[in-house]
Design a protein around this motif. Structure first.
Motif, PDB file in Angstrom:
ATOM      1  N   UNK B  35      86.070 -29.310  14.879  1.00  0.00           N
ATOM      2  CA  UNK B  35      85.843 -28.537  16.111  1.00  0.00           C
ATOM      3  C   UNK B  35      84.610 -27.643  15.936  1.00  0.00           C
ATOM      4  N   UNK B  36      83.750 -27.661  16.939  1.00  0.00           N
ATOM      5  CA  UNK B  36      82.523 -26.863  16.994  1.00  0.00           C
ATOM      6  C   UNK B  36      81.385 -27.378  16.100  1.00  0.00           C
ATOM      7  N   UNK B  56      86.809 -35.162  21.666  1.00  0.00           N
ATOM      8  CA  UNK B  56      86.006 -34.823  22.846  1.00  0.00           C
ATOM      9  C   UNK B  56      84.713 -34.145  22.390  1.00  0.00           C
ATOM     10  N   UNK B  60      75.273 -30.409  25.506  1.00  0.00           N
ATOM     11  CA  UNK B  60      74.948 -29.026  25.877  1.00  0.00           C
ATOM     12  C   UNK B  60      73.452 -28.756  25.808  1.00  0.00           C
ATOM     13  N   UNK B  68      74.837 -21.133  26.175  1.00  0.00           N
ATOM     14  CA  UNK B  68      75.072 -22.573  26.042  1.00  0.00           C
ATOM     15  C   UNK B  68      75.731 -23.097  27.315  1.00  0.00           C
ATOM     16  N   UNK B  69      75.104 -24.098  27.906  1.00  0.00           N
ATOM     17  CA  UNK B  69      75.647 -24.685  29.126  1.00  0.00           C
ATOM     18  C   UNK B  69      76.107 -26.103  28.813  1.00  0.00           C
ATOM     19  N   UNK B  70      77.371 -26.383  29.136  1.00  0.00           N
ATOM     20  CA  UNK B  70      77.881 -27.744  28.920  1.00  0.00           C
ATOM     21  C   UNK B  70      77.495 -28.588  30.124  1.00  0.00           C
ATOM     22  N   UNK B  72      78.057 -32.073  30.238  1.00  0.00           N
ATOM     23  CA  UNK B  72      79.019 -33.164  30.419  1.00  0.00           C
ATOM     24  C   UNK B  72      79.880 -33.259  29.163  1.00  0.00           C
ATOM     25  N   UNK B  73      81.087 -33.755  29.332  1.00  0.00           N
ATOM     26  CA  UNK B  73      81.896 -34.036  28.152  1.00  0.00           C
ATOM     27  C   UNK B  73      82.125 -35.545  28.051  1.00  0.00           C
ATOM     28  N   UNK B  75      84.550 -38.413  25.989  1.00  0.00           N
ATOM     29  CA  UNK B  75      85.725 -38.505  25.122  1.00  0.00           C
ATOM     30  C   UNK B  75      86.057 -39.925  24.715  1.00  0.00           C
ATOM     31  N   UNK B  76      87.232 -40.030  24.158  1.00  0.00           N
ATOM     32  CA  UNK B  76      87.734 -41.278  23.590  1.00  0.00           C
ATOM     33  C   UNK B  76      87.314 -42.515  24.390  1.00  0.00           C
ATOM     34  N   UNK B  78      84.493 -43.731  24.854  1.00  0.00           N
ATOM     35  CA  UNK B  78      83.204 -43.630  25.531  1.00  0.00           C
ATOM     36  C   UNK B  78      82.101 -43.675  24.470  1.00  0.00           C
ATOM     37  N   UNK B  96      78.220 -31.447  20.612  1.00  0.00           N
ATOM     38  CA  UNK B  96      79.109 -30.626  19.786  1.00  0.00           C
ATOM     39  C   UNK B  96      80.545 -31.112  19.960  1.00  0.00           C
ATOM     40  N   UNK B  98      84.227 -30.718  20.567  1.00  0.00           N
ATOM     41  CA  UNK B  98      85.051 -29.655  21.162  1.00  0.00           C
ATOM     42  C   UNK B  98      86.414 -29.584  20.492  1.00  0.00           C
ATOM     43  N   UNK B 139      77.068 -39.431  38.258  1.00  0.00           N
ATOM     44  CA  UNK B 139      77.923 -38.249  38.078  1.00  0.00           C
ATOM     45  C   UNK B 139      77.092 -36.971  38.133  1.00  0.00           C
TER      46      UNK B 139
END
Lengths: 275, 150
Positions: B35-36, B56, B60, B68-70, B72-73, B75-76, B78, B96, B98, B139
């Protein structure tokens, strides 16, 4: 002697039971009523005395007929007045009006609920209903998109639904800072997570029109039948009984023929600018 | 599960022949990110294609006024990282983890070489990659419209 007939133009006066701040600009008004029956997806005309009247979806559990809730976003004169109401204040209500979500027709099928922003409010009674009669439905999935984490409605309910083993809840936001550990992206980006069987799925979508258009496109790509996709429309409703024409949407009146429409019926109208 | 099996099970490589998967797996390895932890940083060499198998990841940007602006995320099931396809092969964003995230890291130099050597494989992979890029672009356009608020 005159018969005491229901007149849809005359509001009934009720008392505000509770006002809950959902987000910085959105409030849920609980209204004390007595035996008020409605179906998920229907709306009421809320009248703030001396200010004006607006159509607001009913957002509470249809099983409870003594308290009904309306979730209101402060965007204009009347909605600001609604958000300023306090416990014990009076409010005029006409309703319930409109075509509900097809709760009986979708029994025996998988359920996919897609909400954007305040669109979760008209879907909440449907979610309550489905969860009350959970065994009548197949898989139940809720996809919810909000602008930012601060705009997420019904945090407590979402957490409760998420904790259940028989419902899948996915949430995304359009914008976030690094303190957010959830999904970032529009609600359509969650569609690939859906496990429902497309040939036996009913999809219920509510949110801004442009969001519903793109979600519906995604649902069709997933091979969900257009006849099984339902959307809830919003227009400037005035009379609420299909007479004044304020909410005309092509050949339909949103207040009377909607607000819930089969996607099949309104698909072409959604992309016509003049409509 | 072997790297080869993980690649075969991943959505991006579904229905790609065993022969191709084997040749790609020869240039792939499993990676785990806490994480991070940053998977890559903006401006670094875009030397890998990541197949996310668990977890995930956020894409950023660091900004002066908003931190820090996210954007898009991901995940699995992808894919992470498309900048390895076109020169100058530099990452455009930070990535990064998550949460604890597992990924298959495929060496981009060798993947490009395999695609150049066998155009049939190259065409299939590029078609899939274009599909990923188009979906993300759409998107982002919807994100710009702030469709949840209109």
């Amino acid at each position: 002697m005159m018969e005491d007939r229901y007149n849809p133009y005359i509001p009934t006066v009720y008392k505000i039971k509770n006002v809950k701040k959902e987000t910085y600009n959105t409030f849920t008004l609980d209204v004390e009523v007595n035996g008020f029956r409605f179906l998920p997806g229907q709306f009421n005309m809320l009248y703030v005395f001396g200010i004006g009247e607006v159509p607001i979806s009913i957002s509470s559990d249809p099983a409870y007929t003594n308290v009904i809730s309306h979730t209101v976003r402060r965007v204009g004169y009347v909605t600001s007045a609604l958000c300023n109401l306090k416990r014990g204040d009076s409010i005029g209500i006409r309703g319930p009006f409109g075509n509900p979500w097809p709760i009986d027709e979708c029994e025996g099928n998988d359920i996919l609920i897609v909400a954007g922003g305040l669109g979760l409010a008209p879907l909440r009674p449907l979610i309550y209903h489905i969860l009350s009669y959970r065994s009548r439905y197949g898989s139940v999935e809720l996809l919810y998109g909000a602008k930012t984490p601060k705009d997420i409605l019904y945090n407590r309910e979402l957490a409760r639904w998420r904790a259940r083993f028989d419902v899948d809840v996915y949430i995304t936001v359009d914008k976030a800072d690094s303190n957010w550990f959830g999904n970032v992206g529009v609600v359509t980006s969650l569609l690939h997570k859906v496990h429902a069987d497309p040939s036996h799925t009913y999809a219920f979508v509510c949110g801004p029109e442009i969001m519903m258009r793109f979600v519906a496109k995604g649902l069709l790509e997933m091979k969900i039948r257009p006849s099984n996709i339902f959307i809830s429309m919003e227009r400037n409703m005035k009379c609420a009984i299909g007479l004044c024409g304020h909410c005309q949407f092509g050949p339909e009146f949103v207040c009377k023929d909607g607000p819930v429409f089969n996607y099949d019926r309104v698909e072409k109208l959604l992309s016509i600018k003049e409509v | 599960m072997s790297v080869e099996d993980s690649i075969r099970r991943h959505r991006f490589f579904r229905d790609i022949s065993d022969e191709y998967v084997r040749s790609i797996a020869a240039h792939a390895k499993e990676d785990t990110f806490n994480k991070d932890e940053f998977i890559f940083r903006e401006g670094e060499d875009a030397d890998s294609l990541y197949l996310i198998t668990y977890g995930k990841v956020s894409l950023e940007l660091s900004t002066a006024h908003r931190g820090r602006v996210i954007i898009q995320t991901i995940d699995e099931d992808d894919v992470l990282g498309v900048s390895w396809v076109s020169p100058p092969y530099r990452w455009q964003f930070d990535a990064r983890a998550l949460m604890l995230t597992r990924a298959i890291r495929i060496d981009a130099y060798n993947l490009r070489r395999l695609c150049d050597e066998d155009n049939a494989l190259g065409y299939r992979l590029m078609k899939r990659l274009i599909d990923v890029v188009i979906k993300r672009m759409q998107a982002v356009r919807l994100q710009l419209l702030e469709i949840e608020e209109m």
